[in-house]
Design a protein around this motif. Sequence first.
Motif, short mmCIF file in Angstrom:
data_model
loop_
_atom_site.label_atom_id
_atom_site.label_comp_id
_atom_site.label_asym_id
_atom_site.label_seq_id
_atom_site.Cartn_x
_atom_site.Cartn_y
_atom_site.Cartn_z
N LEU A 169 -19.73 -11.84 17.17
CA LEU A 169 -19.84 -13.07 17.97
C LEU A 169 -20.74 -12.86 19.18
N SER A 170 -20.61 -11.71 19.84
CA SER A 170 -21.45 -11.42 21.01
C SER A 170 -22.92 -11.37 20.64
N LYS A 171 -23.23 -10.76 19.51
CA LYS A 171 -24.63 -10.70 19.05
C LYS A 171 -25.14 -12.08 18.66
N SER A 187 -22.02 -11.57 26.62
CA SER A 187 -20.93 -10.60 26.64
C SER A 187 -19.60 -11.34 26.74
N THR A 188 -18.56 -10.65 26.37
CA THR A 188 -17.22 -11.22 26.45
C THR A 188 -16.58 -10.79 27.77
N ASN A 193 -4.63 -10.34 26.51
CA ASN A 193 -4.49 -10.45 25.05
C ASN A 193 -5.71 -10.99 24.32
N GLY A 194 -6.85 -11.06 24.95
CA GLY A 194 -8.03 -11.59 24.27
C GLY A 194 -9.28 -11.47 25.11
N VAL A 195 -10.25 -12.32 24.79
CA VAL A 195 -11.51 -12.36 25.54
C VAL A 195 -11.92 -13.81 25.78
N MET A 196 -12.74 -14.01 26.80
CA MET A 196 -13.31 -15.31 27.11
C MET A 196 -14.80 -15.23 26.82
N MET A 197 -15.33 -16.28 26.21
CA MET A 197 -16.76 -16.37 25.94
C MET A 197 -17.28 -17.69 26.49
N ASN A 205 -17.03 -22.34 14.14
CA ASN A 205 -18.03 -22.34 13.06
C ASN A 205 -18.54 -20.93 12.77
N SER A 206 -18.70 -20.13 13.81
CA SER A 206 -19.14 -18.74 13.60
C SER A 206 -18.06 -17.91 12.91
#
Length: 110
Positions: free
Chosen positions: A58-60, A65-66, A71-75, A84-85
């Motif tokens: 997803l980052s690429k 960057s995330t 418990n997770g990450v924000m984008m 969709n990704s």
Amino acid sequence: MESPNSTTNPNSLTNNVVTVPIPILPSEGTYAYVFVKGSLYAKDSAIFACSTDELQALSKRFQISTIPIDNGVMMKVAPSLVINSLSQLGYKVISSTGEAEIVWTLQREL
């Protein structure tokens, strides 16, 4: 003379055994679940339970960057683009809940 425990004896304890058949369920697959939280009006998403490889993909894809959160990450990407990704990685949305802020549950078979 037959013994009292003989199977031919109608009063035998073995004749009083009740067998309950357990239905055999079809073999179900093993699944991975990912959760995306955001608003349809926002340009950021919280993503939970993604593997490291999936987060790197997803980052690429978005060249960003995330940001680690509990418990997770924000984008800084709209939830619709994240969903969709993730669908291109084999996930499909199986449920959603919320109004202003929505949590989508995605599933993929392992």
